[in-house]
Design a protein around this motif. Structure first.
Motif, PDB file in Angstrom:
ATOM      1  N   LYS A   1     -11.098  14.668   4.061  1.00  0.00           N
ATOM      2  CA  LYS A   1      -9.661  14.878   4.222  1.00  0.00           C
ATOM      3  C   LYS A   1      -9.117  14.009   5.345  1.00  0.00           C
ATOM      4  O   LYS A   1      -8.025  13.434   5.234  1.00  0.00           O
ATOM      5  N   THR A   2      -9.873  13.894   6.426  1.00  0.00           N
ATOM      6  CA  THR A   2      -9.429  13.071   7.548  1.00  0.00           C
ATOM      7  C   THR A   2      -9.391  11.604   7.164  1.00  0.00           C
ATOM      8  O   THR A   2      -8.451  10.875   7.524  1.00  0.00           O
ATOM      9  N   GLU A   3     -10.376  11.156   6.419  1.00  0.00           N
ATOM     10  CA  GLU A   3     -10.371   9.755   5.978  1.00  0.00           C
ATOM     11  C   GLU A   3      -9.189   9.476   5.059  1.00  0.00           C
ATOM     12  O   GLU A   3      -8.531   8.430   5.172  1.00  0.00           O
ATOM     13  N   ARG A   4      -8.890  10.395   4.147  1.00  0.00           N
ATOM     14  CA  ARG A   4      -7.738  10.203   3.249  1.00  0.00           C
ATOM     15  C   ARG A   4      -6.433  10.192   4.029  1.00  0.00           C
ATOM     16  O   ARG A   4      -5.521   9.409   3.735  1.00  0.00           O
ATOM     17  N   PHE A   5      -6.339  11.050   5.038  1.00  0.00           N
ATOM     18  CA  PHE A   5      -5.148  11.062   5.883  1.00  0.00           C
ATOM     19  C   PHE A   5      -4.972   9.716   6.581  1.00  0.00           C
ATOM     20  O   PHE A   5      -3.860   9.167   6.628  1.00  0.00           O
ATOM     21  N   LEU A   6      -6.037   9.180   7.129  1.00  0.00           N
ATOM     22  CA  LEU A   6      -5.936   7.907   7.847  1.00  0.00           C
ATOM     23  C   LEU A   6      -5.615   6.750   6.905  1.00  0.00           C
ATOM     24  O   LEU A   6      -4.919   5.804   7.294  1.00  0.00           O
ATOM     25  N   ALA A   7      -6.095   6.838   5.669  1.00  0.00           N
ATOM     26  CA  ALA A   7      -5.744   5.806   4.692  1.00  0.00           C
ATOM     27  C   ALA A   7      -4.239   5.827   4.427  1.00  0.00           C
ATOM     28  O   ALA A   7      -3.597   4.768   4.290  1.00  0.00           O
ATOM     29  N   LYS A   8      -3.677   7.019   4.358  1.00  0.00           N
ATOM     30  CA  LYS A   8      -2.233   7.162   4.172  1.00  0.00           C
ATOM     31  C   LYS A   8      -1.476   6.665   5.402  1.00  0.00           C
ATOM     32  O   LYS A   8      -0.419   6.041   5.285  1.00  0.00           O
ATOM     33  N   ALA A   9      -2.011   6.949   6.591  1.00  0.00           N
ATOM     34  CA  ALA A   9      -1.333   6.568   7.822  1.00  0.00           C
ATOM     35  C   ALA A   9      -1.318   5.051   8.020  1.00  0.00           C
ATOM     36  O   ALA A   9      -0.345   4.491   8.520  1.00  0.00           O
ATOM     37  N   GLY A  10      -2.419   4.374   7.669  1.00  0.00           N
ATOM     38  CA  GLY A  10      -2.487   2.923   7.767  1.00  0.00           C
ATOM     39  C   GLY A  10      -2.330   2.381   9.173  1.00  0.00           C
ATOM     40  O   GLY A  10      -1.661   1.369   9.392  1.00  0.00           O
ATOM     41  N   LEU A  11      -2.965   3.024  10.131  1.00  0.00           N
ATOM     42  CA  LEU A  11      -2.831   2.657  11.545  1.00  0.00           C
ATOM     43  C   LEU A  11      -4.088   1.941  12.031  1.00  0.00           C
ATOM     44  O   LEU A  11      -5.188   2.484  11.980  1.00  0.00           O
ATOM     45  N   ALA A  12      -3.922   0.730  12.525  1.00  0.00           N
ATOM     46  CA  ALA A  12      -5.080  -0.089  12.887  1.00  0.00           C
ATOM     47  C   ALA A  12      -5.869   0.476  14.055  1.00  0.00           C
ATOM     48  O   ALA A  12      -7.082   0.248  14.149  1.00  0.00           O
ATOM     49  N   ASN A  13      -5.209   1.190  14.955  1.00  0.00           N
ATOM     50  CA  ASN A  13      -5.903   1.685  16.150  1.00  0.00           C
ATOM     51  C   ASN A  13      -6.326   3.141  16.011  1.00  0.00           C
ATOM     52  O   ASN A  13      -6.537   3.836  17.010  1.00  0.00           O
ATOM     53  N   ALA A  14      -6.484   3.620  14.762  1.00  0.00           N
ATOM     54  CA  ALA A  14      -6.874   5.002  14.512  1.00  0.00           C
ATOM     55  C   ALA A  14      -8.220   5.064  13.805  1.00  0.00           C
ATOM     56  O   ALA A  14      -8.577   4.169  13.025  1.00  0.00           O
ATOM     57  N   GLY A  15      -8.970   6.129  14.101  1.00  0.00           N
ATOM     58  CA  GLY A  15     -10.267   6.306  13.456  1.00  0.00           C
ATOM     59  C   GLY A  15     -10.679   7.767  13.494  1.00  0.00           C
ATOM     60  O   GLY A  15      -9.868   8.661  13.743  1.00  0.00           O
ATOM     61  N   ILE A  16     -11.960   7.996  13.243  1.00  0.00           N
ATOM     62  CA  ILE A  16     -12.513   9.343  13.145  1.00  0.00           C
ATOM     63  C   ILE A  16     -13.592   9.538  14.202  1.00  0.00           C
ATOM     64  O   ILE A  16     -14.395   8.635  14.459  1.00  0.00           O
ATOM     65  N   ILE A  17     -13.614  10.738  14.788  1.00  0.00           N
ATOM     66  CA  ILE A  17     -14.729  11.197  15.610  1.00  0.00           C
ATOM     67  C   ILE A  17     -15.590  12.121  14.759  1.00  0.00           C
ATOM     68  O   ILE A  17     -15.085  13.064  14.151  1.00  0.00           O
ATOM     69  N   VAL A  18     -16.878  11.842  14.717  1.00  0.00           N
ATOM     70  CA  VAL A  18     -17.814  12.666  13.952  1.00  0.00           C
ATOM     71  C   VAL A  18     -18.722  13.397  14.927  1.00  0.00           C
ATOM     72  O   VAL A  18     -19.471  12.770  15.680  1.00  0.00           O
TER      73      VAL A  18
END
Length: 268
Positions: A145-162
């Motif tokens: 869900k977080t990855e899909r959200f970030l794909a929608k956001a399209g922000l170069a300086n954003a990522g995921i903490i695992v």
């Protein structure tokens, strides 16, 4: 082997300068620091207001070569004023941090998308990124869900903490991590714990009482193998039981870091 960070929760009873020294002593290249209060149960060091504390923290960094990585903790709720984060981001950047650790507590995805975009824009003004940590008790409650959200956001300086804790508590697996888009995982955290826990205990577990890697039931070998090699791994192992038994932050950190290094080193 992945680089290691000594994360603030592991040694929350130490001051920021002491955390830098403990990180150097245990062979961690970076640290995380709380500059934003995550909730009313946790006190944070007054890095924003206390310039002398900031100077001493920076001096220790310069002396030891330890650097600040994750800046914690930026919680987005329905009432969040993104502008209120400016001072914390400025302080974190001034200490050399690279990204704001972000948690979603807003059930309205459209509003979270707008606020997170504003946070990323503000963070970029200070040369920072912003990474989302998914939690079982957050609307961002799976890695997918977080990855899909970030794909929608399209922000170069954003990522995921695992975090291995949240991977398990959200029903995820190392395969889910390995299947993410290359480059989207920007930071990882390691700890251990029982395979299952009552949901009402999850927040206390996350903040106060985890287990040293190798002393629980998490699939840590698979977790370590699934991580990108260039991602720093934070040792985030709060051990309230040992703290209450009189074991200080240096010894707790040593145990947690050595155990984490053993697991990560076995797969690299």
């Amino acid at each position: 082997m992945n680089k290691l960070s000594l994360d603030h929760l592991t040694v929350f009873d130490a001051s920021p300068p002491e955390i830098v020294s403990i990180a150097a002593e245990t062979g961690c290249q970076t640290i995380s620091l709380f500059v934003q209060k995550p909730n009313d149960r946790v006190d944070v060091p007054p890095l924003i207001a206390d310039t002398a504390l900031r100077r001493e923290t920076k001096r220790r960094m310069d002396d030891t070569g330890v650097r600040l990585g994750a800046i914690e903790c930026f919680i987005l709720t329905p009432d969040t004023d993104i502008g209120s984060f400016k001072a914390a981001l400025e302080v974190g950047a001034g200490l050399g941090g690279n990204a704001a650790a972000t948690v979603c507590f807003d059930p309205d995805e459209a509003r979270f998308l707008d606020n997170f975009g504003q946070l990323c824009t503000l963070a970029a003004e200070f040369g920072l990124g912003a990474n989302i940590e998914f939690l079982a008790f957050s609307p961002m409650n799976t890695i997918g869900k977080t990855e899909r959200f970030l794909a929608k956001a399209g922000l170069a300086n954003a990522g995921i903490i695992v975090d291995s804790l949240h991977m398990v508590r959200t029903g995820g697996s190392p395969a889910d991590i390995a299947g993410t888009k290359p480059g989207i995982i920007r930071y990882a955290q390691i700890c251990d714990g029982p395979r299952t826990i009552a949901p009402e205990l999850e927040q206390d577990e996350g903040l106060l009482q985890r287990r040293i890697p190798g002393e629980g039931e998490f699939p840590l070998a698979g977790f370590a193998a699934s991580l990108p090699k260039d991602v720093t791994v934070g040792v985030e192992v709060p051990l309230m039981d040992l703290r209450e038994a009189g074991i200080g932050p240096m010894e707790r950190a040593r145990r947690a870091v050595e155990a984490s290094r053993k697991i990560l080193g076995a797969v690299r």
